[in-house]
Design a protein around this motif. Structure first.
Motif, mmCIF file in Angstrom:
data_model
loop_
_atom_site.group_PDB
_atom_site.id
_atom_site.type_symbol
_atom_site.label_atom_id
_atom_site.label_comp_id
_atom_site.label_asym_id
_atom_site.label_seq_id
_atom_site.Cartn_x
_atom_site.Cartn_y
_atom_site.Cartn_z
ATOM 1 N N GLY A 1 -7.366 18.614 1.920
ATOM 2 C CA GLY A 1 -8.356 18.284 0.898
ATOM 3 C C GLY A 1 -8.020 17.090 0.039
ATOM 4 O O GLY A 1 -8.810 16.696 -0.822
ATOM 5 N N GLN A 2 -6.846 16.488 0.246
ATOM 6 C CA GLN A 2 -6.439 15.320 -0.529
ATOM 7 C C GLN A 2 -7.029 14.053 0.107
ATOM 8 O O GLN A 2 -6.930 13.855 1.315
ATOM 9 N N SER A 3 -7.642 13.208 -0.724
ATOM 10 C CA SER A 3 -8.245 11.969 -0.242
ATOM 11 C C SER A 3 -7.413 10.768 -0.660
ATOM 12 O O SER A 3 -6.713 10.800 -1.667
ATOM 13 N N LYS A 4 -7.502 9.692 0.120
ATOM 14 C CA LYS A 4 -6.832 8.439 -0.217
ATOM 15 C C LYS A 4 -7.727 7.285 0.208
ATOM 16 O O LYS A 4 -8.614 7.444 1.055
ATOM 17 N N ALA A 5 -7.505 6.127 -0.401
ATOM 18 C CA ALA A 5 -8.289 4.937 -0.092
ATOM 19 C C ALA A 5 -7.402 3.896 0.585
ATOM 20 O O ALA A 5 -6.212 3.786 0.275
ATOM 21 N N THR A 6 -7.996 3.136 1.491
ATOM 22 C CA THR A 6 -7.303 2.048 2.171
ATOM 23 C C THR A 6 -8.158 0.785 2.061
ATOM 24 O O THR A 6 -9.374 0.838 2.266
ATOM 25 N N ALA A 7 -7.527 -0.331 1.724
ATOM 26 C CA ALA A 7 -8.245 -1.592 1.589
ATOM 27 C C ALA A 7 -7.394 -2.733 2.139
ATOM 28 O O ALA A 7 -6.162 -2.649 2.160
ATOM 29 N N THR A 8 -8.054 -3.785 2.593
ATOM 30 C CA THR A 8 -7.368 -5.039 2.905
ATOM 31 C C THR A 8 -8.024 -6.140 2.091
ATOM 32 O O THR A 8 -9.257 -6.175 1.951
ATOM 33 N N VAL A 9 -7.216 -7.027 1.528
ATOM 34 C CA VAL A 9 -7.719 -8.096 0.664
ATOM 35 C C VAL A 9 -6.982 -9.395 0.966
ATOM 36 O O VAL A 9 -5.896 -9.388 1.552
ATOM 37 N N HIS A 10 -7.579 -10.504 0.555
ATOM 38 C CA HIS A 10 -6.904 -11.788 0.639
ATOM 39 C C HIS A 10 -7.407 -12.671 -0.501
ATOM 40 O O HIS A 10 -8.346 -12.312 -1.219
ATOM 41 N N SER A 11 -6.795 -13.823 -0.675
ATOM 42 C CA SER A 11 -7.242 -14.776 -1.698
ATOM 43 C C SER A 11 -7.221 -16.186 -1.128
ATOM 44 O O SER A 11 -6.557 -16.453 -0.119
#
Length: 466
Positions: free
Chosen positions: A80-90
């Motif tokens: 039931g535990q949720s997590k977020a994943t993201a990829t970013v750049h600049s």
């Protein structure tokens, strides 16, 4: 480590737990040279971002140039535990004070994922995975946020997910603005002193999307939900929870793999790699075996079970798990933190779970007990040739995830539980290097709070230095 005790009541590791500021009679300690006393180390803690990362302010505030979200998603584990994943750049190399994924409920409340990190972005994609938490049933919006020049900024796209009892989080995209990026910002800090960039990771490329203007949040701080099982994977934090100062992380294990990292840890107490070994202290009622140390679901598991185990001609009724960084990582001074789910007996801490540090020559080199469960309480001590002063914290630190930390510097050790100072010791503080230890011990004389079988779970262990 074998202790005998006189005037103060002793725990299995030789720690006095009642009353406050008890000191040990070192003349009665019996400990073979090959053994080391347990030391409490690493303030566990959870690396949670203070809620309220975003509040609308003057949009003319300078944002980091060209920060772009390449991907963003939410996943939910079986517990039931949720997590977020993201990829970013600049568009060019920049250093962010913090990078995280913010979450807003339908009424605008803050439910941010824990685990903000400092990061260095560039033209290659950088991956970020949040810490984990559970969400009450409902629909939530989430988006990437970052701190730059002491201001928070939000990025598009804004997505949504639905959390429900027994269903976890189901992510669905929402419409994001299409205008040029105009990030909003806030002065809401991470729950520590103003962080400085300590993590450096490469970053990546894509066309920049526009940024959203999220619903203004409240100022509450999200707390990762307690769970009787393990936690989902966590990520390294920019600074220890509640411990002020500017820090550089020098050691971390997030336990996100499927096996113990042998480059960082040993899985028994001064024995051969696959052997069962004697307990650390003669008062303990269990041997230690690598078979009781596992890694899974984002946590280290130290499992105590009733299983007669013979070591050195003596049979112990139980066998349990222990890890130590002896010979692989040791430290002089710094901030030590661990986020731990200890066994519980009602509202009390069960057994003798411990997070501590120890030197090579006990007690001359010292022993720093960040946490040890003694008689149902969460306690701390520092042992040396001068004695073993310490105390026990008020409040409940069992039945859920809690962070346990300590700042060790010349002449003092200050202890922090869940980011709050609970004690300080200023006498007998040593300066010799120490290594980390975590173990799930049991003391038969504390029968009122003992629970077997029992699993001591550790979400992460982290060390920072100036």
């Amino acid at each position: 480590m074998f202790y005998e005790w006189s005037s103060c009541r002793m725990g299995a590791k030789g720690r006095a737990y009642m009353p406050m500021n008890c000191t040990t009679d070192n003349r009665k300690h019996r400990r073979p040279r090959a053994m080391r006393t347990k030391l409490g180390v690493l303030a566990v803690t959870t690396a949670a971002l203070a809620g309220g990362v975003l509040t609308q302010t003057d949009q003319a505030e300078a944002a980091a140039p060209g920060v772009v979200v390449d991907s963003l998603s939410v996943s939910t584990a079986s517990n039931g535990q949720s997590k977020a994943t993201a990829t970013v750049h600049s568009a060019k190399t920049i250093k962010l004070q913090a990078l995280t994924v913010a979450v807003r409920s339908a009424d605008g409340g803050n439910n941010d994922f824990p685990g903000a990190v400092a990061a260095t972005l560039g033209t290659r994609s950088t991956s970020y995975t949040s810490g984990s938490r559970a969400f009450p049933a409902g629909t939530y919006e989430y988006f990437v946020a970052y701190k730059f020049h002491d201001r928070w900024h939000s990025l598009s796209p804004v997505k949504s997910f639905t959390a429900g009892s027994g269903t976890g989080a189901t992510a669905t995209p929402t419409v994001a603005p299409t205008s040029t990026a105009t990030p909003t910002s806030t002065a809401a800090p991470i729950p520590t002193a103003t962080p400085t960039p300590t993590a450096s990771t490469p970053a990546g490329t894509t066309a920049p999307p526009a940024s959203p203007t999220p619903t203004p949040p409240s100022t509450s701080v999200p707390t990762p939900a307690a769970t009787p099982t393990s936690s989902a994977p966590s990520t390294a934090a920019a600074a220890p929870v509640g411990i002020p100062g500017t820090w550089h992380q020098t050691f971390s294990d997030e336990f996100n793999g499927t096996a113990l990292d042998g480059s960082k840890w040993n899985s028994n107490w001064f024995g051969c790699s696959g052997c069962a070994t004697k307990p650390v202290n003669s008062a303990e009622g269990s041997a230690y075996s690598p078979s009781q140390v596992t890694v899974g679901d984002g946590s280290l598991h130290l499992k105590l079970v009733q299983q007669p185990t013979t070591v050195g001609g003596k049979t112990y009724p139980n066998v349990s798990g222990l890890v130590t960084s002896n010979g692989k990582a040791q430290f002089t001074y710094g901030a030590f933190e661990a986020r731990i789910h200890t066994p519980s007996s009602g509202t009390q801490m069960a057994n003798w779970p411990s997070f501590w540090l120890d030197g090579q020559n006990w007690p001359t080199d010292g022993e720093l007990d960040v946490l040890e469960g003694l008689g149902g309480s969460a306690c701390y001590h520092f042992h040396s040739t001068a004695g073993g002063p310490g105390g026990c914290a008020s409040g409940t630190y069992s039945g859920g995830w809690h962070t346990f930390g300590a700042e060790w510097k010349q002449g003092s050790v200050t202890y922090y539980y869940d980011g709050k100072q609970v004690g300080q010791i200023t006498s007998g503080i040593t300066s010799a290097p120490m290594y980390l230890i975590l173990n799930n011990a049991v003391n038969p004389s504390h029968s009122g709070t003992n629970v077997v079988p029992a699993d001591m779970m550790v979400d992460y262990v982290r060390v920072w230095q100036h």
